[in-house]
Design a protein around this motif. Structure first.
Motif, PDB file in Angstrom:
ATOM      1  N   ASP A   1     108.527  81.610 -22.469  1.00 48.46           N
ATOM      2  CA  ASP A   1     108.145  82.061 -23.806  1.00 48.46           C
ATOM      3  C   ASP A   1     109.058  83.196 -24.278  1.00 48.46           C
ATOM      4  OD1 ASP A   1     106.144  80.207 -23.829  1.00 48.46           O
ATOM      5  OD2 ASP A   1     104.545  81.636 -23.311  1.00 48.46           O
ATOM      6  N   GLY A   2     109.400  84.082 -23.340  1.00 48.51           N
ATOM      7  CA  GLY A   2     110.303  85.172 -23.687  1.00 48.51           C
ATOM      8  C   GLY A   2     111.676  84.654 -24.109  1.00 48.51           C
ATOM      9  N   LEU A   3     112.192  83.654 -23.402  1.00 46.57           N
ATOM     10  CA  LEU A   3     113.480  83.053 -23.756  1.00 46.57           C
ATOM     11  C   LEU A   3     113.408  82.369 -25.116  1.00 46.57           C
ATOM     12  CD1 LEU A   3     114.549  81.610 -20.310  1.00 46.57           C
ATOM     13  CD2 LEU A   3     115.862  83.237 -21.667  1.00 46.57           C
ATOM     14  N   ALA A   4     112.293  81.728 -25.388  1.00 48.58           N
ATOM     15  CA  ALA A   4     112.123  81.061 -26.683  1.00 48.58           C
ATOM     16  C   ALA A   4     112.151  82.080 -27.823  1.00 48.58           C
ATOM     17  CB  ALA A   4     110.815  80.275 -26.699  1.00 48.58           C
ATOM     18  N   SER A   5     111.537  83.243 -27.598  1.00 45.16           N
ATOM     19  CA  SER A   5     111.543  84.273 -28.643  1.00 45.16           C
ATOM     20  C   SER A   5     112.950  84.836 -28.836  1.00 45.16           C
ATOM     21  CB  SER A   5     110.565  85.391 -28.287  1.00 45.16           C
ATOM     22  OG  SER A   5     111.024  86.138 -27.178  1.00 45.16           O
ATOM     23  N   VAL A   6     113.691  84.960 -27.766  1.00 51.47           N
ATOM     24  CA  VAL A   6     115.083  85.422 -27.878  1.00 51.47           C
ATOM     25  C   VAL A   6     115.893  84.431 -28.697  1.00 51.47           C
ATOM     26  CG1 VAL A   6     117.210  85.856 -26.593  1.00 51.47           C
ATOM     27  CG2 VAL A   6     115.038  86.752 -25.755  1.00 51.47           C
ATOM     28  N   ARG A   7     115.674  83.152 -28.421  1.00 55.23           N
ATOM     29  CA  ARG A   7     116.434  82.103 -29.108  1.00 55.23           C
ATOM     30  C   ARG A   7     116.100  82.061 -30.600  1.00 55.23           C
ATOM     31  NH1 ARG A   7     114.738  78.364 -26.196  1.00 55.23           N
ATOM     32  NH2 ARG A   7     116.322  78.445 -24.553  1.00 55.23           N
ATOM     33  N   SER A   8     114.851  82.277 -30.933  1.00 53.39           N
ATOM     34  CA  SER A   8     114.442  82.165 -32.336  1.00 53.39           C
ATOM     35  C   SER A   8     114.673  83.452 -33.111  1.00 53.39           C
ATOM     36  CB  SER A   8     112.965  81.769 -32.414  1.00 53.39           C
ATOM     37  OG  SER A   8     112.150  82.751 -31.792  1.00 53.39           O
ATOM     38  N   LEU A   9     114.449  84.592 -32.462  1.00 50.07           N
ATOM     39  CA  LEU A   9     114.551  85.870 -33.162  1.00 50.07           C
ATOM     40  C   LEU A   9     115.903  86.539 -32.989  1.00 50.07           C
ATOM     41  CD1 LEU A   9     111.032  87.343 -32.269  1.00 50.07           C
ATOM     42  CD2 LEU A   9     111.710  86.113 -34.332  1.00 50.07           C
ATOM     43  N   HIS A  10     116.684  86.064 -32.006  1.00 47.59           N
ATOM     44  CA  HIS A  10     117.996  86.661 -31.704  1.00 47.59           C
ATOM     45  C   HIS A  10     117.845  88.150 -31.387  1.00 47.59           C
ATOM     46  CE1 HIS A  10     120.792  83.397 -33.607  1.00 47.59           C
ATOM     47  NE2 HIS A  10     119.767  82.877 -32.939  1.00 47.59           N
ATOM     48  N   GLN A  11     116.804  88.472 -30.622  1.00 42.97           N
ATOM     49  CA  GLN A  11     116.552  89.857 -30.219  1.00 42.97           C
ATOM     50  C   GLN A  11     116.315  89.916 -28.712  1.00 42.97           C
ATOM     51  OE1 GLN A  11     113.194  91.242 -32.483  1.00 42.97           O
ATOM     52  NE2 GLN A  11     114.370  91.451 -34.382  1.00 42.97           N
ATOM     53  N   THR A  12     116.573  91.089 -28.161  1.00 42.88           N
ATOM     54  CA  THR A  12     116.338  91.310 -26.732  1.00 42.88           C
ATOM     55  C   THR A  12     114.841  91.204 -26.426  1.00 42.88           C
ATOM     56  OG1 THR A  12     118.255  92.755 -26.589  1.00 42.88           O
ATOM     57  CG2 THR A  12     116.618  92.943 -24.829  1.00 42.88           C
ATOM     58  N   TRP A  13     114.533  90.611 -25.289  1.00 40.00           N
ATOM     59  CA  TRP A  13     113.133  90.511 -24.856  1.00 40.00           C
ATOM     60  C   TRP A  13     112.965  91.245 -23.534  1.00 40.00           C
ATOM     61  CZ3 TRP A  13     110.812  88.311 -20.484  1.00 40.00           C
ATOM     62  CH2 TRP A  13     109.414  88.209 -20.540  1.00 40.00           C
ATOM     63  N   ARG A  14     111.891  92.023 -23.421  1.00 41.80           N
ATOM     64  CA  ARG A  14     111.566  92.741 -22.189  1.00 41.80           C
ATOM     65  C   ARG A  14     110.130  92.425 -21.801  1.00 41.80           C
ATOM     66  NH1 ARG A  14     114.957  96.276 -24.877  1.00 41.80           N
ATOM     67  NH2 ARG A  14     116.616  97.224 -23.608  1.00 41.80           N
ATOM     68  N   GLY A  15     109.902  92.347 -20.514  1.00 43.60           N
ATOM     69  CA  GLY A  15     108.544  92.091 -20.041  1.00 43.60           C
ATOM     70  C   GLY A  15     108.411  92.425 -18.569  1.00 43.60           C
ATOM     71  N   GLU A  16     107.189  92.657 -18.131  1.00 47.08           N
ATOM     72  CA  GLU A  16     106.903  92.911 -16.719  1.00 47.08           C
ATOM     73  C   GLU A  16     106.181  91.695 -16.159  1.00 47.08           C
ATOM     74  OE1 GLU A  16     104.938  96.553 -15.946  1.00 47.08           O
ATOM     75  OE2 GLU A  16     106.494  97.796 -16.905  1.00 47.08           O
ATOM     76  N   LEU A  17     106.790  91.062 -15.168  1.00 45.37           N
ATOM     77  CA  LEU A  17     106.258  89.846 -14.564  1.00 45.37           C
ATOM     78  C   LEU A  17     106.127  90.048 -13.068  1.00 45.37           C
ATOM     79  CD1 LEU A  17     108.444  87.172 -16.437  1.00 45.37           C
ATOM     80  CD2 LEU A  17     106.238  88.128 -17.119  1.00 45.37           C
TER      81      LEU A  17
END
Length: 630
Positions: free
Chosen positions: A493-509
């Motif tokens: 999901d994080g990669l999908a948001s990067v692809r659509s928004l063209h913004q850096t994604w950060r998360g703790e997994l």
């Protein structure tokens, strides 16, 4: 008895039919006695002078003029013309020698329909054709059929394609009668197995040539054809020289400036003049450079799309873009003529030259749009009127010549070679740089992986693979990486948001760990998108941070805070707030500085050390109080 006559004989073999054909010609040539052009004793000297004259001709015009004059001097025809074909089969009279009483036909055009394809094929086989008198009465050949042979072949008509005395097409005879011509001589000019043009001679009374004179005309045409090839090939040799000079300049510019394209367009004269172009455009690697007078950028892009759809292995050449594609008619003023060479097999990279529309006045020998005058096939003729007929041609540019096509092809080949050289140098430099960068990322302790726009993992350093508990080679795709987490969908999901928004994604997994009882490993994930020049996703950089030490530090800080709070309460009960308060404050400040400034696995032990130190200081202070009776 009558006096003996000397007859001329010509013998040739019809190989396909296995027969020899002997043609005998009387001294009068089959026509009126005064029609025969007798052999001139000085003919050999005339031939020698003509050959020398041809060999000194510097261009096609001078050669054609000399050829027309030599043939007329040798044969005495009223008019001798040199007739050249264009790529569409139309003919143009480019040289003429005539009786001064005749009007000139120099520069007149003749439509391709004047000479049917069948006749053109015969002109290639039988190079010399003489018509003594257009008003002759043909006689049948006896017997009408060749007899059947012993091998069982059926009787057949004799193949007279190579016969000098065979009759001519009724259509051609009618054509000549319409022109008012009585006798003709036609000699083929052949280059590279193709009909380059004709020597056409007209006489307004009967005229016959002896076999030796016909052979002399054939010889002159053969020598002239050789000279034509030499002149045109000299133009190709000049092409090679021009291309070598251009290539040298571009190579030098590449080594000094790093970009051959700027050197190519720096001097418009260098690019445009050799091809007599008025403008040029380079489509390369998605960019557009222009020189001279060119259409607008949207029009050029539309032209590129059309040319790319029409292109074959040879250079693309068109003298009327608007006629070839009406949707591009707006280009006519600036780019009616287009000559294009392709520079890449993978991309629509082209170098194009343009020619403006040029209004032409073309003079035809009669109206070429009226080819027939009757329904009876024997009465058909191209025209009955051969009066000069002019038309203004619009929407076209001067056609590209064979030499210009060769030059474009050579320039394209040179640019392709330069592009390969430049890219080879870039590849070498890039490989060297890549090796250094790869070594740096490879040895980094920070877990890093690189994926392309298609979610393929291109590189994962050992630290990244170790954290995921696998070998780098096992990580072939983003999905392989996602499966290492307890909740793969969070990363996807994080990669999908990067692809659509063209913004850096950060998360703790949380990463899976081996063993059923093992706790998942907390990590921080950062995904950076790398955009390409075309706006597409070039790839991703995935960076992991192990949060287990951070969690341990948080736990140590919480434990320290609890310990300090308990110690503070104990101190207040004893009434010694000032000293205990100072010890606790010192410990608290130290813990804050350590937590804020330090990172990595050393934070928790330091906090634990602060806690132990504060407890020891409090215990020491308790003993001191006891000694003083506190």
């Amino acid at each position: 008895m009558g006096s003996a006559l000397d007859w001329s004989g010509v013998l040739h073999r019809v190989a396909a039919q296995g027969v020899l054909v002997l043609e005998l010609e009387a001294p009068c040539g089959g026509g009126p006695a005064d029609a025969l052009v007798h052999d001139d004793p000085a003919m050999l000297e005339q031939l020698q002078a003509a050959v020398q004259r041809f060999s000194q001709a510097a261009n096609i015009g001078a050669l054609s003029d000399g050829l027309a004059r030599c043939v007329r001097e040798m044969t005495g025809y009223d008019r001798v013309m040199v007739y050249k074909f264009d790529p569409d089969g139309h003919g143009k009279i480019i040289a003429e020698a005539r009786d001064p009483r005749l009007d000139t036909l120099l520069g007149h055009h003749y439509p391709a329909t004047d000479i049917p394809q069948r006749a053109r094929e015969l002109y290639l086989r039988n190079r010399v054709r003489v018509l003594v008198d257009v008003h002759y009465e043909p006689v049948p050949l006896l017997p009408g059929l060749l007899p059947a042979d012993a091998a069982g072949a059926d009787a057949a008509e004799l193949d007279m394609s190579m016969c000098a005395l065979r009759s001519m097409s009724p259509l051609h005879l009618q054509y000549l009668k319409n022109m008012g011509v009585t006798g003709t001589l036609v000699v083929s000019l052949v280059r590279e197995g193709r009909l380059w043009g004709l020597i056409a001679a007209h006489h307004y009374s009967a005229r016959a040539l002896s076999p030796s004179l016909r052979a002399a005309c054939d010889l002159l045409a053969e020598v002239a054809s050789t000279r034509i090839a030499a002149i045109e090939n000299y133009a190709y040799a000049q092409v090679a020289i021009l291309v070598r000079r251009l290539e040298q300049r571009l190579v030098e510019a590449t080594s000094t400036e790093g970009d051959w394209r700027l050197a190519l367009f720096r001097n418009p004269r260098t690019l445009l003049q050799p091809l007599e172009a008025t403008g040029a455009a380079l489509f390369h690697d998605g960019e557009l450079l222009t020189s001279g007078e060119v259409p607008s950028t949207p029009e050029l892009r539309a032209l590129l799309q059309w040319v790319d759809g029409q292109y074959t292995e040879t250079p693309f050449a068109c003298s009327s873009v608007g006629q070839a594609n009406p949707a591009l008619d707006s280009l006519t003023p600036m780019a009616s003529g287009v000559l294009a060479v392709k520079l890449s097999l993978q991309r629509p990279d082209y170098l194009m030259w343009f020619r403006k529309e040029q209004l032409l006045t073309v003079t035809w020998a009669g109206d070429p749009t009226k080819p027939m005058v009757a329904n009876n096939p024997l009465e058909l003729s191209p025209r009955r009127s051969f009066a000069a007929w002019s038309e203004i041609v619009r929407g076209t540019a001067l056609p590209w010549s064979g030499a210009e096509l060769a030059l474009a092809r050579a320039i394209g080949a040179a640019l392709i070679d330069i592009i390969v050289q430049v890219n080879a140098v870039r590849l070498l430099v890039a490989e060297h740089q890549l090796a250094g960068v790869r070594a740096t990322v490879q040895s980094s302790h920070e877990p890093v992986a690189i994926a392309d726009g298609n979610d393929r993992v291109l590189f994962a350093n050992p630290a990244f693979a170790s954290l995921l508990g696998c070998a780098p080679a096992a990580l072939a795709s983003i999905d392989d990486v996602a499966q290492a987490f307890t909740l793969p969908s969070l990363l996807l999901d994080g990669l999908a948001s990067v692809r659509s928004l063209h913004q850096t994604w950060r998360g703790e997994l949380a990463l899976r760990t081996s063993g059923d009882a093992a706790e998942p490993l907390p990590v921080r994930v950062r995904v950076e998108m790398v955009p390409g020049r075309d706006g597409q996703v070039l790839g991703y950089i995935i960076v992991l941070s192990d949060l287990s030490d951070n969690r341990r530090a948080d736990a140590a800080r919480q434990h320290l805070e609890q310990s300090l709070q308990q110690a503070g309460r104990g101190g207040r009960d004893a009434g010694n707030d000032n000293v205990i308060g100072a010890i606790l404050t010192n410990a608290s400040l130290a813990a804050m500085d350590i937590a804020d400034s330090a990172g990595g696995p050393g934070v928790a032990p330091l906090l634990e050390e602060v806690e132990a130190s504060a407890q020891r200081a409090a215990a020491l202070y308790g003993r001191i109080r006891q000694q003083f009776g506190g």
